[in-house]
Design an enzyme around this catalytic site. Structure first.
Site, PDB file in Angstrom:
ATOM      1  N   SER A   7      -2.892   8.543  -5.848  1.00  0.00           N
ATOM      2  CA  SER A   7      -2.776   7.180  -5.332  1.00  0.00           C
ATOM      3  C   SER A   7      -2.298   7.216  -3.889  1.00  0.00           C
ATOM      4  CB  SER A   7      -1.788   6.383  -6.175  1.00  0.00           C
ATOM      5  OG  SER A   7      -1.415   5.227  -5.462  1.00  0.00           O
ATOM      6  N   HIS A  32      -7.323   7.003  -5.676  1.00  0.00           N
ATOM      7  CA  HIS A  32      -6.886   5.738  -6.273  1.00  0.00           C
ATOM      8  C   HIS A  32      -6.342   4.857  -5.153  1.00  0.00           C
ATOM      9  CE1 HIS A  32      -5.487   3.254  -9.617  1.00  0.00           C
ATOM     10  NE2 HIS A  32      -4.380   3.056  -8.916  1.00  0.00           N
ATOM     11  N   ASP A  34      -4.710   1.270  -4.260  1.00  0.00           N
ATOM     12  CA  ASP A  34      -3.992   0.125  -4.817  1.00  0.00           C
ATOM     13  C   ASP A  34      -4.033  -1.047  -3.844  1.00  0.00           C
ATOM     14  OD1 ASP A  34      -2.813   1.148  -7.350  1.00  0.00           O
ATOM     15  OD2 ASP A  34      -1.942   2.630  -5.999  1.00  0.00           O
ATOM     16  N   MET A  36      -2.966  -4.719  -3.105  1.00  0.00           N
ATOM     17  CA  MET A  36      -1.949  -5.695  -3.544  1.00  0.00           C
ATOM     18  C   MET A  36      -1.969  -6.883  -2.594  1.00  0.00           C
ATOM     19  SD  MET A  36       1.169  -3.080  -4.125  1.00  0.00           S
ATOM     20  CE  MET A  36       1.018  -1.644  -5.168  1.00  0.00           C
ATOM     21  N   HIS A  65      -7.972  -0.217  -7.470  1.00  0.00           N
ATOM     22  CA  HIS A  65      -7.176  -0.943  -8.461  1.00  0.00           C
ATOM     23  C   HIS A  65      -6.695  -2.239  -7.812  1.00  0.00           C
ATOM     24  CE1 HIS A  65      -3.027  -0.851 -10.764  1.00  0.00           C
ATOM     25  NE2 HIS A  65      -3.739  -1.916 -11.060  1.00  0.00           N
ATOM     26  N   MET A  67      -4.644  -5.397  -7.598  1.00  0.00           N
ATOM     27  CA  MET A  67      -3.470  -6.117  -8.108  1.00  0.00           C
ATOM     28  C   MET A  67      -3.404  -7.416  -7.326  1.00  0.00           C
ATOM     29  SD  MET A  67      -0.937  -2.896  -8.445  1.00  0.00           S
ATOM     30  CE  MET A  67      -2.077  -1.902  -7.523  1.00  0.00           C
ATOM     31  N   MET A 136      -1.416   0.527 -17.437  1.00  0.00           N
ATOM     32  CA  MET A 136      -0.286   0.707 -16.525  1.00  0.00           C
ATOM     33  C   MET A 136       0.886   1.296 -17.305  1.00  0.00           C
ATOM     34  SD  MET A 136      -1.213  -0.207 -13.519  1.00  0.00           S
ATOM     35  CE  MET A 136       0.393   0.132 -12.794  1.00  0.00           C
ATOM     36  N   ASP A 174      -1.811   4.986 -15.209  1.00  0.00           N
ATOM     37  CA  ASP A 174      -1.308   4.819 -13.840  1.00  0.00           C
ATOM     38  C   ASP A 174       0.168   4.438 -13.828  1.00  0.00           C
ATOM     39  OD1 ASP A 174      -0.981   4.223 -11.153  1.00  0.00           O
ATOM     40  OD2 ASP A 174      -2.276   2.456 -11.165  1.00  0.00           O
TER      41      ASP A 174
HETATM   42  C1  DX5 Z   1       1.671   0.881  -8.955  1.00  0.00           C
HETATM   43  C2  DX5 Z   1       0.339   1.489  -8.585  1.00  0.00           C
HETATM   44  C3  DX5 Z   1       0.259   2.944  -8.798  1.00  0.00           C
HETATM   45  C4  DX5 Z   1       1.239   3.767  -7.999  1.00  0.00           C
HETATM   46  C5  DX5 Z   1       1.503   5.020  -8.753  1.00  0.00           C
HETATM   47  O1  DX5 Z   1       1.536  -0.494  -8.856  1.00  0.00           O
HETATM   48  O2  DX5 Z   1      -0.696   0.895  -9.341  1.00  0.00           O
HETATM   49  O3  DX5 Z   1      -1.067   3.401  -8.575  1.00  0.00           O
HETATM   50  O4  DX5 Z   1       0.807   4.073  -6.715  1.00  0.00           O
HETATM   51  O5  DX5 Z   1       2.499   5.716  -8.095  1.00  0.00           O
HETATM   52  P1  DX5 Z   1       3.399   6.779  -8.865  1.00  0.00           P
HETATM   53  O6  DX5 Z   1       2.485   7.849  -9.354  1.00  0.00           O
HETATM   54  O7  DX5 Z   1       4.334   7.233  -7.802  1.00  0.00           O
HETATM   55  O8  DX5 Z   1       4.067   6.048  -9.994  1.00  0.00           O
HETATM   56 ZN    ZN Z   2      -2.725   1.818  -9.262  1.00  0.00          ZN
END
Ligand code: DX5
Ligand code: ZN
Length: 215
Positions: A7, A32, A34, A36, A65, A67, A136, A174
């Site tokens: 990620s 990956h 993220d 947000m 991903h 969010m 998650m 994740d």
């Molecule tokens: C959290 C994200 C994850 C995050 C994982 O909201 O969706 O993808 O980056 O990070 P680690 O592996 O550090 O928990």
């Molecule tokens: Zn994620």
């Protein structure tokens, strides 16, 4: 075949191009990403404009991903840059089936994401149309949190349901995944492991990815 998706949230944002190169050298299967919106989750990361620039500098497939509160608005921008996998949260929109098909019609694999506290039973009907389910294992919004132990049982129940129904969707996990807990997550039935801090904060990223793979 287990795939590892580092990620980018834990990468050095001042050198994303260098981090992409590092992930290539370390053998990442997917990146990956993220996204947000500061509304669905209390944090803001990057969106399609930044990811568009990144896509010019790597051939590692993107696993995006979302969010965000309105995932439908993100389908076309991410399709345009050749995103391989696009997932949205069950908890965000109302029209799950419509979104899954819109993602697939745009040429991407469609994933649906469950927060830790959302039961897998809500997916009963869409499991036959979705390409993957992302479970998650932390509450979304931040990297570097600890794995929530009850999610392992959730993975096992989802994998059992897949077997019983003869379905082919993949299971992605994740949050808080590390070399120390990866074995039990894989054994429970996960196909894709996301790992942010475990990979990016490690001294030997390649070795960490291999450990996550179980090698
Ligand atoms: C959290 C994200 C994850 C995050 C994982 O909201 O969706 O993808 O980056 O990070 P680690 O592996 O550090 O928990
Ligand atoms: Zn994620």
């Amino acid at each position: 075949m287990i795939r590892i998706a580092p990620s980018l949230l834990s990468a050095d944002f001042s050198d994303l191009r260098g981090e992409l190169q590092s992930m290539k050298e370390a053998g990442a299967d997917l990146l990956h990403i993220d996204v947000m919106d500061g509304h669905f989750v209390p944090n803001l990361s990057y969106g399609a404009p930044v990811v568009t620039h990144l896509s010019a500098h790597t051939d590692i497939p993107f696993d995006v991903h979302l969010m965000v509160t309105n995932p439908g608005d993100y389908i076309q921008p991410f399709a345009k840059i050749g995103t391989r996998m696009l997932s949205f949260h069950y908890e965000a929109p109302v029209h799950h089936d419509r979104l899954i098909h819109a993602i697939q019609d745009a040429g991407m694999q469609a994933g649906i994401v469950l927060n830790p506290g959302t039961p897998i039973s809500v997916l009963d009907d869409v499991l036959s149309v979705v390409d993957y389910v992302l479970l998650m294992s932390v509450n979304p919004g931040f990297g570097g949190q600890s794995y929530i132990p009850y999610v392992t049982d959730k993975i096992a129940r989802l994998a059992a349901c897949r077997r019983e129904r003869g379905l082919a969707f993949e299971i992605e996990v994740d949050g808080g995944v590390t070399p120390a807990n990866a074995d039990k997550i894989r054994q429970a039935g996960a196909d894709i492991l996301v790992a942010g801090s475990a990979v990016f904060r490690s001294d030997d990223r390649k070795a960490t990815i291999e450990k996550l793979r179980g090698k």
